[in-house]
Design an enzyme around this catalytic site. Structure first.
Site, PDB file in Angstrom:
ATOM      1  N   TYR A  18      -1.660  -0.487  11.024  1.00 47.85           N
ATOM      2  CA  TYR A  18      -1.757  -1.278   9.939  1.00 47.85           C
ATOM      3  C   TYR A  18      -0.701  -1.138   9.026  1.00 47.85           C
ATOM      4  CZ  TYR A  18      -3.422  -1.443   4.843  1.00 47.85           C
ATOM      5  OH  TYR A  18      -3.496  -1.766   3.545  1.00 47.85           O
ATOM      6  N   THR A  69       0.938  -1.076   0.061  1.00 40.57           N
ATOM      7  CA  THR A  69      -0.041  -0.004   0.094  1.00 40.57           C
ATOM      8  C   THR A  69       0.866   1.224  -0.150  1.00 40.57           C
ATOM      9  OG1 THR A  69      -1.459   1.347   1.412  1.00 40.57           O
ATOM     10  CG2 THR A  69      -0.202  -0.255   2.335  1.00 40.57           C
ATOM     11  N   ASP A  70       0.325   2.221  -0.415  1.00 46.61           N
ATOM     12  CA  ASP A  70       1.181   3.563  -0.422  1.00 46.61           C
ATOM     13  C   ASP A  70       1.260   4.039   1.101  1.00 46.61           C
ATOM     14  OD1 ASP A  70      -1.659   4.322   0.316  1.00 46.61           O
ATOM     15  OD2 ASP A  70      -1.804   5.916  -1.137  1.00 46.61           O
ATOM     16  N   GLU A  71       0.418   3.430   1.960  1.00 54.01           N
ATOM     17  CA  GLU A  71       0.543   4.043   3.393  1.00 54.01           C
ATOM     18  C   GLU A  71       1.743   3.853   3.989  1.00 54.01           C
ATOM     19  OE1 GLU A  71      -2.754   3.603   5.862  1.00 54.01           O
ATOM     20  OE2 GLU A  71      -4.211   3.542   3.876  1.00 54.01           O
ATOM     21  N   LYS A  79       1.903  -3.606   7.176  1.00 53.06           N
ATOM     22  CA  LYS A  79       2.318  -3.708   5.424  1.00 53.06           C
ATOM     23  C   LYS A  79       3.966  -3.410   5.346  1.00 53.06           C
ATOM     24  CE  LYS A  79      -0.411  -4.460   2.905  1.00 53.06           C
ATOM     25  NZ  LYS A  79      -0.797  -5.819   2.346  1.00 53.06           N
TER      26      LYS A  79
HETATM   27  N1  LIG Z   1      -8.640  -1.133  -0.282  1.00 52.59           N
HETATM   28  C1  LIG Z   1      -7.357  -0.329  -0.517  1.00 52.59           C
HETATM   29  O1  LIG Z   1      -7.589   0.874  -0.714  1.00 52.59           O
HETATM   30  C2  LIG Z   1      -6.205  -0.751  -0.472  1.00 52.59           C
HETATM   31  C3  LIG Z   1      -5.106   0.131  -0.932  1.00 52.59           C
HETATM   32  C4  LIG Z   1      -3.866  -0.297  -0.870  1.00 52.59           C
HETATM   33  C5  LIG Z   1      -3.640  -1.644  -0.794  1.00 52.59           C
HETATM   34  N2  LIG Z   1      -4.449  -2.687  -0.148  1.00 52.59           N
HETATM   35  C6  LIG Z   1      -4.017  -3.841   0.074  1.00 52.59           C
HETATM   36  O2  LIG Z   1      -4.737  -4.656  -1.083  1.00 52.59           O
HETATM   37  C7  LIG Z   1      -5.007  -5.914  -0.237  1.00 52.59           C
HETATM   38  C8  LIG Z   1      -6.522  -6.187  -0.425  1.00 52.59           C
HETATM   39  O3  LIG Z   1      -7.179  -5.061   0.181  1.00 52.59           O
HETATM   40  P1  LIG Z   1      -8.830  -5.041   0.209  1.00 52.59           P
HETATM   41  O4  LIG Z   1      -9.116  -3.641   0.384  1.00 52.59           O
HETATM   42  O5  LIG Z   1      -9.258  -5.838  -0.918  1.00 52.59           O
HETATM   43  O6  LIG Z   1      -9.061  -6.087   1.609  1.00 52.59           O
HETATM   44  P2  LIG Z   1     -10.464  -6.505   2.146  1.00 52.59           P
HETATM   45  O7  LIG Z   1     -10.320  -6.198   3.605  1.00 52.59           O
HETATM   46  O8  LIG Z   1     -11.700  -6.309   1.562  1.00 52.59           O
HETATM   47  O9  LIG Z   1     -10.066  -8.197   1.932  1.00 52.59           O
HETATM   48  C9  LIG Z   1      -9.107  -8.847   2.661  1.00 52.59           C
HETATM   49  C10 LIG Z   1      -9.333 -10.308   2.190  1.00 52.59           C
HETATM   50  O10 LIG Z   1      -8.508 -11.105   2.994  1.00 52.59           O
HETATM   51  C11 LIG Z   1      -8.829 -12.047   3.592  1.00 52.59           C
HETATM   52  N3  LIG Z   1      -8.107 -12.578   4.637  1.00 52.59           N
HETATM   53  C12 LIG Z   1      -8.018 -11.756   5.979  1.00 52.59           C
HETATM   54  N4  LIG Z   1      -7.292 -12.521   7.048  1.00 52.59           N
HETATM   55  C13 LIG Z   1      -6.783 -13.525   6.181  1.00 52.59           C
HETATM   56  C14 LIG Z   1      -6.243 -14.431   6.367  1.00 52.59           C
HETATM   57  N5  LIG Z   1      -5.621 -14.648   7.965  1.00 52.59           N
HETATM   58  N6  LIG Z   1      -5.984 -15.868   5.628  1.00 52.59           N
HETATM   59  C15 LIG Z   1      -6.704 -15.701   4.328  1.00 52.59           C
HETATM   60  N7  LIG Z   1      -7.263 -14.726   3.934  1.00 52.59           N
HETATM   61  C16 LIG Z   1      -7.470 -13.754   4.605  1.00 52.59           C
HETATM   62  C17 LIG Z   1     -10.402 -11.574   3.904  1.00 52.59           C
HETATM   63  O11 LIG Z   1     -11.342 -12.666   4.058  1.00 52.59           O
HETATM   64  C18 LIG Z   1     -10.609 -10.824   2.610  1.00 52.59           C
HETATM   65  O12 LIG Z   1     -11.093 -11.639   1.567  1.00 52.59           O
HETATM   66  C19 LIG Z   1      -4.470  -5.839   1.147  1.00 52.59           C
HETATM   67  O13 LIG Z   1      -3.425  -6.508   1.335  1.00 52.59           O
HETATM   68  C20 LIG Z   1      -4.388  -4.290   1.371  1.00 52.59           C
HETATM   69  O14 LIG Z   1      -3.296  -3.837   2.386  1.00 52.59           O
HETATM   70  C21 LIG Z   1      -5.647  -1.814  -0.306  1.00 52.59           C
END
Ligand SMILES: NC(=O)c1ccc[n+]([C@@H]2O[C@H](COP(=O)([O-])OP(=O)(O)OC[C@H]3O[C@@H](n4cnc5c(N)ncnc54)[C@H](O)[C@@H]3O)[C@@H](O)[C@H]2O)c1
Length: 317
Positions: free
Chosen positions: A137, A116-118, A141
């Site tokens: 968080y 993530t950018d964070e 990451k």
């Molecule tokens: N949403 C954003 O704005 C954003 C931005 C940058 C990066 N990200 C990164 O992208 C990725 C996906 O983000 P998202 O928004 O889709 O998240 P989300 O919270 O919607 O989904 C997370 C998924 O991970 C699964 N999960 C959680 N714990 C788990 C475990 N112990 N074992 C297996 N599966 C598990 C959950 O069931 C879910 O399906 C993450 O790594 C997040 O850090 C998200």
């Protein structure tokens, strides 16, 4: 030829599986926590295995399906929850990533790590910038990112890191800012604004992210970091104003205390990739339409305190 998508039942993961399944056999490995839902993958060709990214079962699944590439999106992802209760973030986001790296060392697949950018904190950052996370968080990451770098260097693993900015779009859990604002407005509720609301975020439409990660899964290079900004930088008040225009209503704002450690801005530069970014207004129109048309998807989720509360990170309220 199989691609394994860990966390593929979540928000970005399910959009990515939609994209990948056009050309690949996709196996989704997901614990189906509160954020991971089989509903997100309705109508999408895939095999689903329920399991924990931090458990040894992952190795059994890799052995069974022999993926050439593993993309890891499994994470605890909500900053407010990480302030409320950080432990699970370390387990899933750090030990989980470590487990995938160990599996890659053992079975030799290509590893796409989604970060993530964070991790950069508030400073403007290209791909070489130092990591300076502010929340539990983003610290979790950043820790995982450092492990990925160490495994590339030490074990010569074929792994690389993708860092998207703030994603929005269909199927995002209602704890997150945009779906929370849309759904609360549809329900006639006010929308909490943390602090002065001038925090800047860079928004990217989830399908744009999915397309880039899908391309990188084939073309990304070992050891690289890829920044994935949306080039749609607005502060939270500007975002809510635009959202109100798109929804055709005035969003009722409620100013509340700022959350501890809240970054004033994210500012990430991409020096490596060319990709399409959906203009913010267009992406918001698609997003609002989806939430209007899919009440069945979000109605069971609105009892969650991270949707209902105005300052949900607070303990014991
Ligand atoms: N949403 C954003 O704005 C954003 C931005 C940058 C990066 N990200 C990164 O992208 C990725 C996906 O983000 P998202 O928004 O889709 O998240 P989300 O919270 O919607 O989904 C997370 C998924 O991970 C699964 N999960 C959680 N714990 C788990 C475990 N112990 N074992 C297996 N599966 C598990 C959950 O069931 C879910 O399906 C993450 O790594 C997040 O850090 C998200």
């Amino acid at each position: 030829m199989v691609v394994l998508v860990i966390g593929g039942a979540g928000f970005i993961g399910s959009s990515l599986v939609r994209e990948l399944s056009k050309e690949e056999e996709v196996v989704v490995y997901d614990l189906l926590t509160y954020a991971g839902r089989t509903e997100n993958l309705q109508g999408v060709k895939h095999v689903l295995v329920k399991g924990d990214v931090a458990s040894r079962e992952l190795h059994d699944v890799v052995e069974k399906y022999s993926p050439h590439t593993v993309i890891n999106l499994a994470a605890e992802t909500h900053v407010d929850r990480s302030i409320y209760s950080p432990e699970n973030f370390v387990r899933t986001n750090v030990l989980g990533a470590l487990n995938v790296l160990e599996a890659s060392r053992r079975f030799g697949f290509r590893y796409v790590h989604v970060s993530t950018d964070e991790v950069y904190g508030e400073e403007c950052a290209d791909e070489q910038a130092p990591l300076n996370p502010s929340s539990p968080y983003s610290a979790s990451k950043a820790s995982a990112d450092l492990l990925v770098k160490a495994y590339v260097r030490t074990y010569s693993l074929d792994a690389f890191i993708v860092r998207p900015s703030n994603n929005y779009g269909p199927r995002q859990y209602p704890e997150k800012m945009i779906p929370k604002a849309v759904i609360r407005t549809l329900l006639g509720m006010s929308v909490p604004v943390y602090g002065d609301g001038k925090q800047e975020r860079d928004w990217i439409y989830v399908e744009d992210t999915a397309k880039v990660i899908s391309t990188l899964a084939r073309e990304g290079r070992k050891g690289e970091v890829y920044n994935l900004p949306g080039n749609n930088v607005v502060n939270n008040l500007e975002l809510l104003r635009t959202l109100g225009e798109v929804m055709g209503v005035e969003i009722r704002l409620k100013f509340v205390n700022d959350r501890p450690g809240h970054d004033r801005r994210y500012c990430m530069r991409n020096t490596k990739l060319n990709y399409h970014v959906t203009p913010l207004r267009e992406g918001l129109e698609r997003t609002v339409r989806w939430y209007r048309e899919n009440r069945w998807w979000w109605e069971p989720l609105i009892k969650d305190r991270f949707f209902l509360e105005d300052e949900p990170w607070r303990e014991g309220r």
